[in-house]
Scaffold this motif. Sequence first.
Motif, PDB file in Angstrom:
ATOM      1  N   LYS A  35      -1.472   7.064 -67.752  1.00  0.00           N
ATOM      2  CA  LYS A  35      -2.428   6.173 -67.085  1.00  0.00           C
ATOM      3  C   LYS A  35      -2.148   4.688 -67.378  1.00  0.00           C
ATOM      4  O   LYS A  35      -3.033   3.935 -67.817  1.00  0.00           O
ATOM      5  N   PRO A  36      -0.927   4.239 -67.108  1.00  0.00           N
ATOM      6  CA  PRO A  36      -0.601   2.825 -67.356  1.00  0.00           C
ATOM      7  C   PRO A  36      -1.142   1.927 -66.246  1.00  0.00           C
ATOM      8  O   PRO A  36      -1.672   2.403 -65.235  1.00  0.00           O
ATOM      9  N   GLY A  37      -0.983   0.628 -66.436  1.00  0.00           N
ATOM     10  CA  GLY A  37      -1.400  -0.315 -65.403  1.00  0.00           C
ATOM     11  C   GLY A  37      -0.373  -0.477 -64.307  1.00  0.00           C
ATOM     12  O   GLY A  37      -0.697  -0.957 -63.216  1.00  0.00           O
ATOM     13  N   LEU A  38       0.890  -0.084 -64.581  1.00  0.00           N
ATOM     14  CA  LEU A  38       1.975  -0.240 -63.611  1.00  0.00           C
ATOM     15  C   LEU A  38       3.117   0.701 -63.973  1.00  0.00           C
ATOM     16  O   LEU A  38       3.415   0.892 -65.158  1.00  0.00           O
ATOM     17  N   ILE A  39       3.757   1.269 -62.940  1.00  0.00           N
ATOM     18  CA  ILE A  39       4.991   2.028 -63.110  1.00  0.00           C
ATOM     19  C   ILE A  39       6.049   1.371 -62.242  1.00  0.00           C
ATOM     20  O   ILE A  39       5.842   1.189 -61.034  1.00  0.00           O
ATOM     21  N   ARG A  40       7.170   0.992 -62.849  1.00  0.00           N
ATOM     22  CA  ARG A  40       8.278   0.406 -62.089  1.00  0.00           C
ATOM     23  C   ARG A  40       9.530   1.251 -62.333  1.00  0.00           C
ATOM     24  O   ARG A  40       9.785   1.685 -63.457  1.00  0.00           O
ATOM     25  N   ILE A  41      10.306   1.463 -61.270  1.00  0.00           N
ATOM     26  CA  ILE A  41      11.497   2.312 -61.350  1.00  0.00           C
ATOM     27  C   ILE A  41      12.740   1.480 -61.073  1.00  0.00           C
ATOM     28  O   ILE A  41      12.829   0.785 -60.055  1.00  0.00           O
ATOM     29  N   TYR A  42      13.701   1.558 -61.983  1.00  0.00           N
ATOM     30  CA  TYR A  42      15.016   0.953 -61.806  1.00  0.00           C
ATOM     31  C   TYR A  42      16.066   2.066 -61.689  1.00  0.00           C
ATOM     32  O   TYR A  42      15.809   3.218 -62.038  1.00  0.00           O
ATOM     33  N   GLY A  43      17.267   1.716 -61.257  1.00  0.00           N
ATOM     34  CA  GLY A  43      18.354   2.694 -61.199  1.00  0.00           C
ATOM     35  C   GLY A  43      18.103   3.801 -60.200  1.00  0.00           C
ATOM     36  O   GLY A  43      18.642   4.899 -60.348  1.00  0.00           O
ATOM     37  N   ALA A  44      17.309   3.522 -59.176  1.00  0.00           N
ATOM     38  CA  ALA A  44      16.911   4.562 -58.223  1.00  0.00           C
ATOM     39  C   ALA A  44      17.492   4.337 -56.840  1.00  0.00           C
ATOM     40  O   ALA A  44      17.129   5.022 -55.890  1.00  0.00           O
ATOM     41  N   THR A  45      18.396   3.360 -56.695  1.00  0.00           N
ATOM     42  CA  THR A  45      19.019   3.060 -55.405  1.00  0.00           C
ATOM     43  C   THR A  45      20.530   3.175 -55.528  1.00  0.00           C
ATOM     44  O   THR A  45      21.075   3.237 -56.635  1.00  0.00           O
ATOM     45  N   GLY A  46      21.207   3.189 -54.393  1.00  0.00           N
ATOM     46  CA  GLY A  46      22.662   3.298 -54.400  1.00  0.00           C
ATOM     47  C   GLY A  46      23.108   4.730 -54.648  1.00  0.00           C
ATOM     48  O   GLY A  46      22.310   5.604 -54.970  1.00  0.00           O
ATOM     49  N   GLY A  47      24.397   4.986 -54.487  1.00  0.00           N
ATOM     50  CA  GLY A  47      24.884   6.338 -54.715  1.00  0.00           C
ATOM     51  C   GLY A  47      24.394   7.291 -53.641  1.00  0.00           C
ATOM     52  O   GLY A  47      24.417   6.985 -52.450  1.00  0.00           O
ATOM     53  N   ARG A  48      23.885   8.445 -54.054  1.00  0.00           N
ATOM     54  CA  ARG A  48      23.485   9.488 -53.118  1.00  0.00           C
ATOM     55  C   ARG A  48      22.221   9.112 -52.348  1.00  0.00           C
ATOM     56  O   ARG A  48      21.203   8.763 -52.938  1.00  0.00           O
ATOM     57  N   LEU A  49      22.302   9.214 -51.021  1.00  0.00           N
ATOM     58  CA  LEU A  49      21.164   8.854 -50.180  1.00  0.00           C
ATOM     59  C   LEU A  49      20.000   9.818 -50.328  1.00  0.00           C
ATOM     60  O   LEU A  49      18.839   9.421 -50.171  1.00  0.00           O
ATOM     61  N   ASP A  50      20.281  11.106 -50.611  1.00  0.00           N
ATOM     62  CA  ASP A  50      19.172  12.051 -50.765  1.00  0.00           C
ATOM     63  C   ASP A  50      18.282  11.649 -51.934  1.00  0.00           C
ATOM     64  O   ASP A  50      17.050  11.669 -51.847  1.00  0.00           O
TER      65      ASP A  50
END
Length: 217
Positions: free
Chosen positions: A93-108
């Motif tokens: 239950k944080p105030g924010l979730i940010r995702i890195y390293g989730a683009t590029g490479g495999r499109l699926d």
Amino acid sequence: MEKIYIVAGGPERLLPDLQEANNEEITWVGVDRGVIYLAERHLPMAEAIGDFDSITAMEREELQSRHRGLKIFPSDKDKTDTELAVDWAISRKPGLIRIYGATGGRLDHFFANIYLLMKQFESSIPMELEDSCNFIKLLPPGQHVIKEDDTYPYISFVPVASNVEGLTLEGFKYPLENRHIPFGSTLCISNELIHHTGTVSFAGGILMMIRSRDETK
């Protein structure tokens, strides 16, 4: 309030400066090869999650010796490693979730990671996705104030999963008023603010906002 930043195992060249993003409020989570990225930058990990099929046996052994809490899942499972990490983050239950390293490479994997942002509507926890050239978030119906950001001068709006109804853009180079935007439309690609702030409002659907910059800059 705690912020959880997840680093997945996408191409390292697309990562922004993670050291610059670090502060005392941040809880770091490594996902598969993202664990290596965090370890190399000496950023502390609260969790390390994945099947670790993208690292060598030697790297895995070293990680296990450094991080006793390594959560290793089988390759045959019903959720991606990144979704497992997002679910763990939501449980905090944080105030924010940010995702890195989730683009590029495999499109699926890229498209799956985009749709993971939909979990914010179930959890009521804001979620974002960022790489070296793009910042992505999903907007629910209503009015949203968009602030000027020289890092990402280009702003695009893309309907997600359904049409967007009554879209109005104010303070933008290409304004709109009460427009129906069908799913799959490219009408709202590559806009720009002409003031320090602009407003986005719409009555129905979900809008993906993508803030971008040229890779060469």
